[in-house]
Design an enzyme around this catalytic site. Structure first.
Site, short mmCIF file in Angstrom:
data_model
loop_
_atom_site.label_atom_id
_atom_site.label_comp_id
_atom_site.label_asym_id
_atom_site.label_seq_id
_atom_site.Cartn_x
_atom_site.Cartn_y
_atom_site.Cartn_z
N GLN A 272 0.83 -1.19 0.00
CA GLN A 272 0.00 0.00 0.00
C GLN A 272 0.87 1.25 0.00
O GLN A 272 1.24 1.78 1.04
CB GLN A 272 -0.94 0.02 1.21
CG GLN A 272 -1.95 1.14 1.11
CD GLN A 272 -3.11 0.96 2.04
OE1 GLN A 272 -3.32 -0.07 2.65
NE2 GLN A 272 -3.90 2.00 2.16
N PHE A 273 1.18 1.74 -1.21
CA PHE A 273 2.05 2.91 -1.34
C PHE A 273 1.43 4.15 -0.72
O PHE A 273 2.13 5.09 -0.34
CB PHE A 273 2.42 3.16 -2.80
CG PHE A 273 1.35 3.83 -3.61
CD1 PHE A 273 1.34 5.22 -3.76
CD2 PHE A 273 0.35 3.09 -4.23
CE1 PHE A 273 0.37 5.84 -4.51
CE2 PHE A 273 -0.63 3.72 -4.97
CZ PHE A 273 -0.63 5.09 -5.12
N THR A 274 0.11 4.17 -0.56
CA THR A 274 -0.56 5.36 -0.03
C THR A 274 -0.19 5.65 1.42
O THR A 274 -0.48 6.74 1.91
CB THR A 274 -2.09 5.24 -0.15
OG1 THR A 274 -2.54 4.11 0.59
CG2 THR A 274 -2.51 5.10 -1.61
#
Length: 143
Positions: A76-78
């Site tokens: 999850q790059f967010t």
């Protein structure tokens, strides 16, 4: 590296209508990789997840490693969004996919080397993540 870790009764990841990763009681780990991260941080994060004592027992709190419980790892790059300014998140601190993917894979590999059963999402895919949080217990881990 960062992870949002939840103690769950169940968790699953679906991609294109198919369940690609699913666990019962265990931990859901949403893993983000920053630009400065490397293999050592990936292994340190895996160790933290494996040894995190968040499952109450009669003998005190225990970890997934102690209890033989699984972990569902979802990239999850967010988690590296910068939302301090304006209304649009900036992703400048997130590692690019070609850097992040092998580091998320290293987290998974290190958990498995430690004897943990690991299910995963699909890196870069549009995923539907479902979970039933126990407690609720959700923690932010950083290494």
């Amino acid at each position: 590296m960062r992870a949002v870790v939840s103690r769950v009764g169940t968790a699953a990841v679906t991609v294109d209508g198919a369940v690609v990763g699913e666990i019962g009681r265990g931990l859901l780990a949403l893993v983000g990789v920053g630009r400065e991260d490397g293999v050592d941080r990936a292994r340190a994060l895996a160790r933290k997840v494996h040894e995190l004592r968040v499952f109450p027992t009669d003998d005190g709190a225990r970890s997934v490693g102690d209890l033989g419980l699984p972990v569902l790892v979802v990239s999850q790059f967010t988690l590296y969004a910068d939302t301090r300014k304006g209304r649009r998140p900036s992703w400048a601190d997130a590692a690019p996919g070609e850097v992040a993917e092998p580091l998320v894979a290293e987290v998974v590999a290190e958990l498995r080397r430690r004897g943990t059963e690991v299910a995963t999402g699909v890196f870069g895919a549009r995923m539907l993540v479902s979970s039933v949080n126990e407690g609720p217990m959700t923690l932010l881990l950083e290494v």
